[in-house]
Design a protein around this motif. Sequence first.
Motif, PDB file in Angstrom:
ATOM      1  N   GLY A 181       0.831  -1.213   0.000  1.00  0.00           N
ATOM      2  CA  GLY A 181       0.000   0.000   0.000  1.00  0.00           C
ATOM      3  C   GLY A 181       0.857   1.250   0.000  1.00  0.00           C
ATOM      4  O   GLY A 181       0.622   2.194  -0.771  1.00  0.00           O
ATOM      5  N   ALA A 182       1.888   1.261   0.848  1.00  0.00           N
ATOM      6  CA  ALA A 182       2.762   2.432   0.940  1.00  0.00           C
ATOM      7  C   ALA A 182       3.528   2.644  -0.366  1.00  0.00           C
ATOM      8  O   ALA A 182       3.692   3.777  -0.837  1.00  0.00           O
ATOM      9  N   LEU A 183       3.954   1.552  -0.964  1.00  0.00           N
ATOM     10  CA  LEU A 183       4.693   1.640  -2.236  1.00  0.00           C
ATOM     11  C   LEU A 183       3.813   2.257  -3.321  1.00  0.00           C
ATOM     12  O   LEU A 183       4.237   3.144  -4.067  1.00  0.00           O
ATOM     13  N   VAL A 184       2.569   1.776  -3.379  1.00  0.00           N
ATOM     14  CA  VAL A 184       1.639   2.297  -4.379  1.00  0.00           C
ATOM     15  C   VAL A 184       1.349   3.773  -4.085  1.00  0.00           C
ATOM     16  O   VAL A 184       1.283   4.599  -4.993  1.00  0.00           O
ATOM     17  N   ALA A 185       1.242   4.106  -2.803  1.00  0.00           N
ATOM     18  CA  ALA A 185       0.954   5.490  -2.424  1.00  0.00           C
ATOM     19  C   ALA A 185       2.058   6.435  -2.885  1.00  0.00           C
ATOM     20  O   ALA A 185       1.771   7.534  -3.373  1.00  0.00           O
ATOM     21  N   VAL A 186       3.314   6.052  -2.724  1.00  0.00           N
ATOM     22  CA  VAL A 186       4.395   6.990  -3.041  1.00  0.00           C
ATOM     23  C   VAL A 186       4.899   6.890  -4.476  1.00  0.00           C
ATOM     24  O   VAL A 186       5.533   7.817  -4.975  1.00  0.00           O
ATOM     25  N   THR A 187       4.624   5.778  -5.175  1.00  0.00           N
ATOM     26  CA  THR A 187       5.154   5.644  -6.539  1.00  0.00           C
ATOM     27  C   THR A 187       4.068   5.531  -7.606  1.00  0.00           C
ATOM     28  O   THR A 187       4.335   5.792  -8.777  1.00  0.00           O
ATOM     29  N   GLY A 188       2.855   5.112  -7.228  1.00  0.00           N
ATOM     30  CA  GLY A 188       1.801   4.918  -8.227  1.00  0.00           C
ATOM     31  C   GLY A 188       2.160   3.891  -9.281  1.00  0.00           C
ATOM     32  O   GLY A 188       1.669   3.945 -10.405  1.00  0.00           O
ATOM     33  N   VAL A 189       3.019   2.945  -8.915  1.00  0.00           N
ATOM     34  CA  VAL A 189       3.509   1.970  -9.898  1.00  0.00           C
ATOM     35  C   VAL A 189       2.382   1.090 -10.439  1.00  0.00           C
ATOM     36  O   VAL A 189       2.401   0.692 -11.595  1.00  0.00           O
ATOM     37  N   ALA A 208      -5.628  -2.115   6.016  1.00  0.00           N
ATOM     38  CA  ALA A 208      -4.186  -1.932   6.180  1.00  0.00           C
ATOM     39  C   ALA A 208      -3.604  -1.217   4.957  1.00  0.00           C
ATOM     40  O   ALA A 208      -2.766  -0.316   5.081  1.00  0.00           O
ATOM     41  N   VAL A 209      -4.065  -1.611   3.773  1.00  0.00           N
ATOM     42  CA  VAL A 209      -3.590  -0.965   2.540  1.00  0.00           C
ATOM     43  C   VAL A 209      -4.007   0.512   2.541  1.00  0.00           C
ATOM     44  O   VAL A 209      -3.216   1.397   2.209  1.00  0.00           O
ATOM     45  N   GLU A 210      -5.275   0.766   2.934  1.00  0.00           N
ATOM     46  CA  GLU A 210      -5.756   2.156   2.938  1.00  0.00           C
ATOM     47  C   GLU A 210      -4.989   3.008   3.948  1.00  0.00           C
ATOM     48  O   GLU A 210      -4.622   4.156   3.671  1.00  0.00           O
ATOM     49  N   ARG A 211      -4.751   2.432   5.130  1.00  0.00           N
ATOM     50  CA  ARG A 211      -4.025   3.208   6.155  1.00  0.00           C
ATOM     51  C   ARG A 211      -2.611   3.539   5.687  1.00  0.00           C
ATOM     52  O   ARG A 211      -2.064   4.583   6.036  1.00  0.00           O
ATOM     53  N   ALA A 212      -2.035   2.644   4.895  1.00  0.00           N
ATOM     54  CA  ALA A 212      -0.682   2.911   4.386  1.00  0.00           C
ATOM     55  C   ALA A 212      -0.667   4.213   3.602  1.00  0.00           C
ATOM     56  O   ALA A 212       0.270   5.010   3.703  1.00  0.00           O
ATOM     57  N   PHE A 213      -1.737   4.459   2.839  1.00  0.00           N
ATOM     58  CA  PHE A 213      -1.827   5.695   2.055  1.00  0.00           C
ATOM     59  C   PHE A 213      -1.788   6.917   2.965  1.00  0.00           C
ATOM     60  O   PHE A 213      -1.182   7.926   2.639  1.00  0.00           O
ATOM     61  N   GLU A 214      -2.463   6.801   4.117  1.00  0.00           N
ATOM     62  CA  GLU A 214      -2.567   7.954   5.006  1.00  0.00           C
ATOM     63  C   GLU A 214      -1.335   8.117   5.882  1.00  0.00           C
ATOM     64  O   GLU A 214      -0.972   9.223   6.257  1.00  0.00           O
ATOM     65  N   GLU A 215      -0.677   7.018   6.218  1.00  0.00           N
ATOM     66  CA  GLU A 215       0.330   7.088   7.279  1.00  0.00           C
ATOM     67  C   GLU A 215       1.772   7.039   6.805  1.00  0.00           C
ATOM     68  O   GLU A 215       2.689   7.150   7.613  1.00  0.00           O
ATOM     69  N   VAL A 216       1.980   6.860   5.499  1.00  0.00           N
ATOM     70  CA  VAL A 216       3.360   6.849   5.017  1.00  0.00           C
ATOM     71  C   VAL A 216       3.951   8.255   5.193  1.00  0.00           C
ATOM     72  O   VAL A 216       3.291   9.257   4.967  1.00  0.00           O
ATOM     73  N   ARG A 217       5.210   8.294   5.698  1.00  0.00           N
ATOM     74  CA  ARG A 217       5.825   9.598   6.030  1.00  0.00           C
ATOM     75  C   ARG A 217       6.949   9.931   5.057  1.00  0.00           C
ATOM     76  O   ARG A 217       7.825   9.113   4.804  1.00  0.00           O
ATOM     77  N   SER A 218       6.925  11.142   4.556  1.00  0.00           N
ATOM     78  CA  SER A 218       8.038  11.611   3.728  1.00  0.00           C
ATOM     79  C   SER A 218       8.930  12.503   4.576  1.00  0.00           C
ATOM     80  O   SER A 218       8.609  12.806   5.724  1.00  0.00           O
TER      81      SER A 218
END
Lengths: 392, 193
Positions: free
Chosen positions: B143-151, B180-190
Amino acid sequence: MAERVALTGNDSAAYALKQINPDVMAVYPITPQTELMHKFAAYVADGEVVTELVRVESEHSAMSAVVGASVAGARAATATSANGLALMWEVLYIAASCRCPVVACVVNRALSGPINIHCDHSDTMGARDSGWLQLYCENCQEVYDNTIQAVRIAEHPDVRLPVMVCFDGFILSHTLEALEVNDDETVRRFIGQFERPDNLLDVAHAQTFGMFALQNYYYEFKKQQVDAMANAPAVIQQIGDEYAELTGRSYGLLDAYRCDDADVILLGLGSTMGTVKQAADDLGEQEGLKCGVLKIRSFRPFPAEQILQAIAGAQIVGVMDRAVSFGLGGPLFHEVRSARYGHQDGPMLDFIYGLGGRDLGLDDAKGIFRSLADASESGRYEPTTRYVGVRE
Amino acid sequence: MSEHVLEIRWHGRGGQGAKTACAMLASVAIGTGKYAQAAPEYGAEREGAPIKAYTRISDGVIRVHDAIYYPDIVMVLDDTLLVTEGVAQGLSEDGTLLVNTQMSPAEVRRTLELEGRTIYTIDATTIAIEEIGRPIPNTVMIGALVAVTGVVEVEDIKKKIEQKLGAKLSAKMLEGNMRAVERAFEEVRSENG
């Protein structure tokens, strides 16, 4: 209708075997082949095939069961790796001499010792004189396609010999890739029915199989195997052409990539050839090196004539061997060099690599091409045998 | 010119689901018409042992069959590997490092003494425990990977999770994986917060 799927090499082979729907499959687990057998056993349990799955107590028994089934007229198959193949050894020769057109998927793995589960070609290289045909695969698509074609090649009346479909352990067996699969009906029609003319169960024409033959007949049996193997190249090509018409994917005895105007050509087997093709492209674009790749699909029969044609224009030829014959060098290298004798001159180098699964990276592949180009330019060809990526 | 191949290297420990994540991402990409390859690096399998896995994604056929030495993206499923595994080795200059950790991206940068590149962190293990009830961070990390890269598309990932795990997991576990996948979108930190 063809369908695009994502499968590992093991699953690709199992899928092909499902569509082949052999009468008998005898199996014994060994890493990295085990998942192939698991997947096929699931097809049996789900009723997707009519195959009688024989669970044996060793690979020796697996190959024996396959031979027994084959002489009784069944279309039979098995799969193994490394030490499993080694345990089949004596029965490999019997399968060939009984002219059993069976198919074995061999997931290439280093022979012990030390114990190692990863890829090299020491297992199948050792079986090169057993009388089996050997096809090597570059990727999961080829694992699938070769398994299907192997049935036709093995059963062709001019050949009638067993075929090994060899593919690299883990590098292909456990790697998921995109591939295209045929529908069941297309495969069913392509392979047709197997009718063994000399059938053990044909009691009206009783015959003996696996009999005793001493000075009187043994030699004739062997000569017939030699002749059948000599027929195999034309059959492999013909069936490859037929398969190409069906699928658009063409198969021959070998695959020549950018060889026509190449100064430097590298020969080899299996999954590494994909990496080497990429290296040839990159070096052409970035360094102006004219590199070609000759992938040997059929190692047995050995396509000497076709190899000579493909490498005729090269200034230097390298051979990649993922196995070593102790006291000699790389088996493929020595066969290619022997094929050139009396026909072609020109320097050759042997590159042993990847034993026990040691990775051959794109940088390594480029390094091999460069060292060939350097040798060609400087005229210094020693040492002939080079060990890529070994710590000394 | 050869097509660009996106190369992702996963570092995890046996049992954290790196192999599953690596394969799931590749099969989702293949399902959308791309080419992909998922190759876990096997050793003597044992829970907790460091493992690597490789995913390649491209618009064209992928021919190489080697390990990934110069990744575009590095995924670290266990932050104890940061100091032991050389996770950033070969990471391209404009590459991305995504770590499952309670640390901030700045702390990871200090730990690795890394310059350049983009670092993201996410506390995937905590999210996994809260949503799935087990400390398996792989779906959160996808989820986090998809959130930050849109791969790939997140909807395609969710469909694949349902297809792959639907039969194995209870409805509750499956829902947990989706959350869990959805929360990854919200909680990934840059690094910019």
